[in-house]
Scaffold this motif. Structure first.
Motif, PDB file in Angstrom:
ATOM      1  N   GLU A  61      11.354  -3.280   7.962  1.00 37.34           N
ATOM      2  CA  GLU A  61      12.025  -4.309   8.753  1.00 37.34           C
ATOM      3  C   GLU A  61      11.723  -4.127  10.247  1.00 37.34           C
ATOM      4  N   LYS A 110       8.091  -5.048  10.927  1.00 34.98           N
ATOM      5  CA  LYS A 110       7.953  -6.511  10.938  1.00 34.98           C
ATOM      6  C   LYS A 110       8.451  -7.077  12.274  1.00 34.98           C
ATOM      7  N   PHE A 111       9.553  -6.532  12.782  1.00 39.68           N
ATOM      8  CA  PHE A 111      10.100  -6.974  14.057  1.00 39.68           C
ATOM      9  C   PHE A 111       9.118  -6.681  15.195  1.00 39.68           C
ATOM     10  N   GLU A 163       4.864 -12.877  19.771  1.00 43.95           N
ATOM     11  CA  GLU A 163       5.643 -13.736  20.676  1.00 43.95           C
ATOM     12  C   GLU A 163       5.424 -13.420  22.152  1.00 43.95           C
ATOM     13  N   ASP A 210      15.384 -14.930  13.604  1.00 44.58           N
ATOM     14  CA  ASP A 210      14.379 -14.198  12.831  1.00 44.58           C
ATOM     15  C   ASP A 210      14.251 -12.761  13.336  1.00 44.58           C
ATOM     16  N   LYS A 221      19.654 -13.688  11.967  1.00 48.55           N
ATOM     17  CA  LYS A 221      18.819 -14.403  11.000  1.00 48.55           C
ATOM     18  C   LYS A 221      18.253 -15.675  11.624  1.00 48.55           C
ATOM     19  N   SER A 222      19.062 -16.387  12.385  1.00 48.83           N
ATOM     20  CA  SER A 222      18.594 -17.631  13.002  1.00 48.83           C
ATOM     21  C   SER A 222      17.487 -17.374  14.019  1.00 48.83           C
ATOM     22  N   LYS A 233       6.405  -9.158  15.098  1.00 55.72           N
ATOM     23  CA  LYS A 233       6.907 -10.443  15.606  1.00 55.72           C
ATOM     24  C   LYS A 233       6.912 -10.445  17.136  1.00 55.72           C
TER      25      LYS A 233
END
Length: 195
Positions: free
Chosen positions: A40, A43-44, A51, A162, A159-160, A47
């Motif tokens: 997790e 993955k972050f 970004e 991500d 969650k919203s 991300k």
């Protein structure tokens, strides 16, 4: 304070504390080799790389290079910058003896040296938001901390966006303030609270 756009990836909390003294950005710790098992968090980090870009700053020992290479694999090269600390031998003040290789880690470097490395490596200046930052009080006011349903509300917020559920409140605030205005946060909070 050096305000930069990229997130900075370090090995441990003492590295993070050292950098937080002069860097204004999101700093993520890998917990050493813990990153290998934490899908997790990996993955972050990926991300964040896509970004806003990441800067990897690990110790200059064998372990540091293994962690650096592990994080960098699978991330486009243009999304990752590497800053390397010099080989300086000695021991960190908080430790009883030097590391296995005898080199100082990130936490053992002077702030001046570290800040100089960031400036030298052409890090991006972050766009400074014109408005007020989102604060802990805002998280409380919109039910994301300190309230009866805060835990569930924070999960929905993460969650919203991500974002992983492990994210601390301070890291969440740092992420929010580097990626949206206070008005955008308030709008998102209203949307989530009205679902």
């Amino acid at each position: 304070m050096l305000k930069i756009k990229e997130a900075v990836i370090v090995e441990g909390r003492y590295d993070k504390l050292k950098l937080a003294n002069f860097l204004d950005t999101l700093i993520i710790e890998t917990n050493g080799f813990g990153i290998y098992k934490n899908k997790e968090k990996l993955k972050f980090i990926k991300k964040l790389a896509l970004e806003r870009g990441i800067i990897v700053l690990t110790d200059s020992d064998h372990s540091g290079f293994q962690i650096r290479n592990f994080i960098s694999s699978g991330i486009p090269k243009n999304c990752v910058k590497h800053i390397y600390i010099p080989d300086i031998y000695g021991k960190e003040k908080r430790k009883d003896k030097p590391s296995k290789e005898g080199k100082l880690g990130v936490e053992g470097m002077s702030e001046d040296l570290l800040e100089g490395l960031f400036r030298k490596h052409n890090v991006s200046a972050a766009q400074v938001s014109k408005g007020e930052p989102v604060t802990n009080y805002d998280l409380f006011e919109y039910g994301f901390s300190g309230t009866a349903h805060a835990k569930d509300n924070k999960k929905r917020l993460l969650k919203s966006l991500d974002l992983p559920e492990f994210l601390s409140t301070n890291s969440l605030l740092s992420y929010i303030n580097s990626s949206m205005t206070k008005e955008e946060f308030i709008s998102l909070a209203h949307d989530l609270n009205n679902k």
